[in-house]
Structure formats: structure tokens, C-alpha cells
Design a protein around this motif. Structure first.
Motif, PDB file in Angstrom:
ATOM      1  N   ALA A 159     148.340  91.841  75.855  1.00 43.85           N
ATOM      2  CA  ALA A 159     148.501  90.427  76.178  1.00 43.85           C
ATOM      3  C   ALA A 159     147.189  89.789  76.618  1.00 43.85           C
ATOM      4  CB  ALA A 159     149.549  90.265  77.279  1.00 43.85           C
ATOM      5  N   ALA A 160     146.299  90.589  77.203  1.00 46.24           N
ATOM      6  CA  ALA A 160     145.032  90.045  77.714  1.00 46.24           C
ATOM      7  C   ALA A 160     143.911  90.129  76.695  1.00 46.24           C
ATOM      8  CB  ALA A 160     144.624  90.785  78.979  1.00 46.24           C
ATOM      9  N   ARG A 161     144.115  90.881  75.610  1.00 45.35           N
ATOM     10  CA  ARG A 161     143.019  91.092  74.665  1.00 45.35           C
ATOM     11  C   ARG A 161     142.570  89.803  73.992  1.00 45.35           C
ATOM     12  NH1 ARG A 161     145.362  96.655  72.038  1.00 45.35           N
ATOM     13  NH2 ARG A 161     144.884  97.965  73.857  1.00 45.35           N
ATOM     14  N   ASP A 162     143.515  88.958  73.611  1.00 47.31           N
ATOM     15  CA  ASP A 162     143.142  87.701  72.956  1.00 47.31           C
ATOM     16  C   ASP A 162     142.273  86.852  73.861  1.00 47.31           C
ATOM     17  OD1 ASP A 162     144.458  88.352  70.650  1.00 47.31           O
ATOM     18  OD2 ASP A 162     146.255  87.184  71.092  1.00 47.31           O
ATOM     19  N   TYR A 163     142.654  86.785  75.158  1.00 49.49           N
ATOM     20  CA  TYR A 163     141.845  85.980  76.067  1.00 49.49           C
ATOM     21  C   TYR A 163     140.461  86.594  76.240  1.00 49.49           C
ATOM     22  CZ  TYR A 163     139.858  83.752  80.099  1.00 49.49           C
ATOM     23  OH  TYR A 163     138.988  83.098  80.906  1.00 49.49           O
ATOM     24  N   ILE A 164     140.397  87.917  76.335  1.00 49.29           N
ATOM     25  CA  ILE A 164     139.109  88.580  76.522  1.00 49.29           C
ATOM     26  C   ILE A 164     138.216  88.361  75.309  1.00 49.29           C
ATOM     27  CG2 ILE A 164     138.021  90.859  76.655  1.00 49.29           C
ATOM     28  CD1 ILE A 164     140.258  91.651  78.582  1.00 49.29           C
ATOM     29  N   LEU A 165     138.778  88.453  74.118  1.00 43.05           N
ATOM     30  CA  LEU A 165     137.990  88.200  72.921  1.00 43.05           C
ATOM     31  C   LEU A 165     137.535  86.749  72.866  1.00 43.05           C
ATOM     32  CD1 LEU A 165     140.012  90.278  70.297  1.00 43.05           C
ATOM     33  CD2 LEU A 165     137.834  90.863  71.367  1.00 43.05           C
ATOM     34  N   GLN A 166     138.397  85.845  73.299  1.00 44.19           N
ATOM     35  CA  GLN A 166     138.004  84.442  73.371  1.00 44.19           C
ATOM     36  C   GLN A 166     136.903  84.249  74.409  1.00 44.19           C
ATOM     37  OE1 GLN A 166     138.933  82.062  71.237  1.00 44.19           O
ATOM     38  NE2 GLN A 166     137.424  80.773  72.248  1.00 44.19           N
TER      39      GLN A 166
END
Length: 230
Positions: A159-166
């Protein structure tokens, strides 16, 4: 050109970790450094960061040999925890602000807030995934020319990966480049401009992502599995 490696070789007590690596990376690119365990990814990142010395060959960052000048241009995120777990996040931010001229505390606090991480808590009170987020935030809060990220999303929940990549995409200069090592290829494939496949300490492939997809009619993840028989 941000990075240039010429005939770079590294041995460990007779073991050949990297062999005659020749590599050039220009500014403004996100490059995936991909390969199976033992292929030399972490060794290459440590050599570029100046944490290891090569057996032969050379490395330059914007024309500077590895040393104080090159280290000022690099933000390195290792694949292990290195911060004092007994310190509050705010204390660590103050240390980074004092130590690095290009560190921006405001950016760090903004990213912490978006991930609901309390800067007044000690690092030891966080989960493994949250600690990894803090490490990444600190690395991306510098205005570096080259970011070296070793497995930045390995312990982070999906769930946090998209934000981290962003976070990675939105917090580096357009003229800077990011060299990111990961096994989670499908998660980062869409943000990559180039890929480097390392195999047995040698560069198997270094190409633009779009060209590889067009030539192979496969995703980078599928192509990786084919090359390395995963």
C-alpha cells in the motif's frame, strides 16, 4: 554525464565480484540496477558511493574521482539500517541538516507528514517498514546529483509502495539521476528510463526501457525472468 565507470573491477579475497565494468549514465534518468543475488549490485553501488575501493579501474562523478568532491554529489541509501535507533527522527533530521549542505529539512518533514510518521518518536519504536521509509525520506531530502538506492521498497507494504515511488519521482532534480537496485521489478518498472542487468559481476544488458520492450515484446520483469531463468 553524471557517472562514468571505466574497466571497474572488484575482488574479495580472490573472489571476482565485478569484472571490467564500463558504464556511463547521463543526468535526468532513473535507472534500474537489476540482477540475481550475488550479481554485484550492492558492490557496484558501494564503489560509486566511495565505501569500497576497486581492485582496478576508475569511477568519476561529474568528472570528479571518488573522494570528498564526488561524495558531496551523491545521496546513498544502503540496504540495511544505519541510523541510531535511540534517536528521535527530529534529532536525526537536525544532524543531516548540519552535516549536508544540500539537505532540506522542510522536504523531510513534509514527507514524514504525508506518511503519518511522528518526528518526535524514537526510531526504535517504529516497524521495519516505517524505519525504511524514514531512511528513504532522509536520502531523498538532499539535492544530490546522483541518488544510489539499494532495495528502497524491499520491506515496505504494498500500500505504501506507490507513494514511495512517487516520492522518489517528485523529489529529485530533473538534471539528477537515480540508480535503484531492487528485486521488485514489476513494482518499479513503470518509473524506469533505463535498465542495467548485472550477471556474475558483468553487465549483461544496458538499454532504454522502451527499446527493450519494443524489441522483446515483453515487460522488463518478464525479460528479466527469461534472462536469469527466475
Amino acid at each position: 554525464m553524471i557517472l562514468e565507470c571505466k574497466d571497474l573491477t572488484k575482488t574479495y579475497r580472490g573472489y571476482l565480484a565485478l569484472s571490467n565494468i564500463n558504464l556511463q549514465i547521463d543526468g535526468g534518468h532513473i535507472i534500474g540496477l537489476l540482477g540475481p543475488n550475488g550479481s554485484g549490485k550492492t558492490t557496484l553501488l558501494k564503489l560509486i558511493a566511495g565505501l569500497l575501493s576497486p581492485a582496478s579501474g576508475s569511477i568519476s562523478i561529474q568528472g570528479n574521482p571518488v573522494g570528498p568532491a564526488s561524495k558531496n554529489l551523491i545521496s546513498y541509501l544502503p540496504d540495511h539500517f544505519y541510523l541510531d535507533h535511540h534517536r528521535k527522527v527530529a534529532e536525526i533530521i537536525r544532524f543531516f541538516d548540519d552535516f549536508y549542505e544540500d539537505f532540506e529539512s522542510e522536504r523531510a518533514y513534509d514527507m514524514l507528514a504525508k506518511l503519518n510518521i511522528n518526528p518526535n518518536q524514537k526510531l526504535k519504536s517504529f516497524s521495519k517498514g516505517t524505519k525504511e521509509k524514514v531512511h528513504l525520506i532522509l536520502a531523498m531530502s538532499r539535492r544530490a546529483k546522483l541518488y544510489l538506492l539499494d532495495e528502497p521498497i524491499a520491506g515496505v507494504d504494498p500500500a505504501a509502495r506507490d507513494y514511495i515511488l512517487q516520492t522518489i519521482l517528485s523529489n529529485y532534480e530533473e538534471t539528477a539521476s537515480i540508480l535503484i537496485s531492487t528485486h521488485l521489478i514489476s513494482d518499479i518498472e513503470n518509473i524506469l528510463d533505463e535498465v542495467i542487468f548485472l550477471q556474475n559481476g558483468k553487465i549483461h544488458t544496458h538499454a532504454l526501457v522502451d527499446e527493450l520492450r519494443q524489441e522483446s515484446h515483453k515487460s522488463i520483469d518478464d525479460l528479466f525472468r527469461e534472462v536469469f531463468r527466475c
